[in-house]
Design a protein around this motif. Sequence first.
Motif, PDB file in Angstrom:
ATOM      1  N   ILE A  51       1.003  -0.653  -0.135  1.00  0.00           N
ATOM      2  CA  ILE A  51       0.111  -0.259   0.184  1.00  0.00           C
ATOM      3  C   ILE A  51       0.768   1.657  -0.096  1.00  0.00           C
ATOM      4  O   ILE A  51       2.234   1.804   0.990  1.00  0.00           O
ATOM      5  N   LEU A  52       0.608   1.866  -0.919  1.00  0.00           N
ATOM      6  CA  LEU A  52       1.782   3.691  -1.584  1.00  0.00           C
ATOM      7  C   LEU A  52       1.160   4.390   0.092  1.00  0.00           C
ATOM      8  O   LEU A  52      -0.141   4.689   0.113  1.00  0.00           O
ATOM      9  N   CYS A  53       2.080   4.715   0.776  1.00  0.00           N
ATOM     10  CA  CYS A  53       1.688   6.029   1.624  1.00  0.00           C
ATOM     11  C   CYS A  53       2.396   6.912   1.100  1.00  0.00           C
ATOM     12  O   CYS A  53       3.156   7.238   1.543  1.00  0.00           O
ATOM     13  N   LYS A  79      10.567   2.659   1.034  1.00  0.00           N
ATOM     14  CA  LYS A  79       9.968   1.817  -0.007  1.00  0.00           C
ATOM     15  C   LYS A  79      10.157   2.667  -0.779  1.00  0.00           C
ATOM     16  O   LYS A  79      10.120   3.121  -2.275  1.00  0.00           O
ATOM     17  N   TYR A  80       8.927   3.402  -0.534  1.00  0.00           N
ATOM     18  CA  TYR A  80       7.969   4.365  -1.353  1.00  0.00           C
ATOM     19  C   TYR A  80       8.241   5.585  -0.767  1.00  0.00           C
ATOM     20  O   TYR A  80       7.167   5.772   0.035  1.00  0.00           O
ATOM     21  N   PRO A  81       9.317   6.033  -1.011  1.00  0.00           N
ATOM     22  CA  PRO A  81       9.105   7.787  -0.716  1.00  0.00           C
ATOM     23  C   PRO A  81       8.342   9.038  -1.062  1.00  0.00           C
ATOM     24  O   PRO A  81       9.283   9.733  -1.017  1.00  0.00           O
ATOM     25  N   MET A  82       7.425   8.861  -0.452  1.00  0.00           N
ATOM     26  CA  MET A  82       6.523   9.632  -1.282  1.00  0.00           C
ATOM     27  C   MET A  82       5.919  10.650  -0.458  1.00  0.00           C
ATOM     28  O   MET A  82       5.557  10.131   0.581  1.00  0.00           O
ATOM     29  N   TYR A 139      11.430  17.511  -2.447  1.00  0.00           N
ATOM     30  CA  TYR A 139      10.472  16.383  -3.050  1.00  0.00           C
ATOM     31  C   TYR A 139      11.025  16.125  -4.075  1.00  0.00           C
ATOM     32  O   TYR A 139      11.149  15.011  -3.943  1.00  0.00           O
ATOM     33  N   THR A 140      11.898  16.360  -5.239  1.00  0.00           N
ATOM     34  CA  THR A 140      12.704  15.996  -6.008  1.00  0.00           C
ATOM     35  C   THR A 140      13.564  14.881  -5.450  1.00  0.00           C
ATOM     36  O   THR A 140      13.765  13.503  -6.420  1.00  0.00           O
ATOM     37  N   LEU A 141      14.023  14.958  -4.796  1.00  0.00           N
ATOM     38  CA  LEU A 141      14.853  13.754  -3.877  1.00  0.00           C
ATOM     39  C   LEU A 141      14.609  12.427  -3.709  1.00  0.00           C
ATOM     40  O   LEU A 141      15.177  11.521  -3.031  1.00  0.00           O
ATOM     41  N   THR A 142      13.357  12.306  -3.631  1.00  0.00           N
ATOM     42  CA  THR A 142      12.370  11.506  -2.682  1.00  0.00           C
ATOM     43  C   THR A 142      11.166  11.422  -4.132  1.00  0.00           C
ATOM     44  O   THR A 142      11.672   9.690  -4.603  1.00  0.00           O
ATOM     45  N   SER A 143      10.437  12.003  -3.553  1.00  0.00           N
ATOM     46  CA  SER A 143       9.215  11.572  -4.498  1.00  0.00           C
ATOM     47  C   SER A 143       9.285  11.732  -6.414  1.00  0.00           C
ATOM     48  O   SER A 143       8.050  10.585  -6.614  1.00  0.00           O
ATOM     49  N   LEU A 144      10.236  12.067  -6.316  1.00  0.00           N
ATOM     50  CA  LEU A 144      10.324  12.092  -7.550  1.00  0.00           C
ATOM     51  C   LEU A 144      11.543  11.798  -8.641  1.00  0.00           C
ATOM     52  O   LEU A 144      12.201  12.000  -9.204  1.00  0.00           O
TER      53      LEU A 144
END
Length: 187
Positions: A51-53, A79-82, A139-144
């Motif tokens: 499940i994405l968080c 795992k998913y740094p959104m 934001y760029t270095l994690t989610s993007l």
Amino acid sequence: PETMLMLKAAGLHAVFMGIESFKQYELLVLNKKASVEENISAIKFLEANDILCYCGIMVGHDWERSDFNNLIKHLNGFKYPMSNIQPVTPIPGTPYYETRQHELLFGLEKCELWDMAHVIIKPTKMSASRVYYNILRAYTLTSLKPKMHLIVLRKYGLKAYLRTLKGVVHISLQYWKMILAGSQVPR
């Protein structure tokens, strides 16, 4: 955990979780009822169950570059740094607003700027422009990161990916405009 598993079985793919901070003292100041450890545990549970968080993070008015670097490291530990990273906005009527009212850069009459994207409380360690730059950098270095683009594309398909990409471009442009106008703080 049982509720989340039932929701997943019913079709849940992602959740937005306002973790607000990775610093325990900030969670206390904001009167949050969860600890950093509980937030980490919840995110890892979601990830373990595919499940994405999307983590909501509030940037404090006293943050400096090292805080942003620590945030990047913290988020990239998942795992998913959104994430959705934004300056803390003191909401009128809350105790936090009452304690920070004297530090506001502008009043409520500038309601269009109380959008949880603009710096409301005067930063103490860097300019508003630098805060915006560091939000966009984090934001760029994690989610993007390219890995995240592939995850969204594979999980949701091209149509949803393109819609997401449009939002990313919009938000990025919004922050670039604020970076460039950062020295022109409204009064």
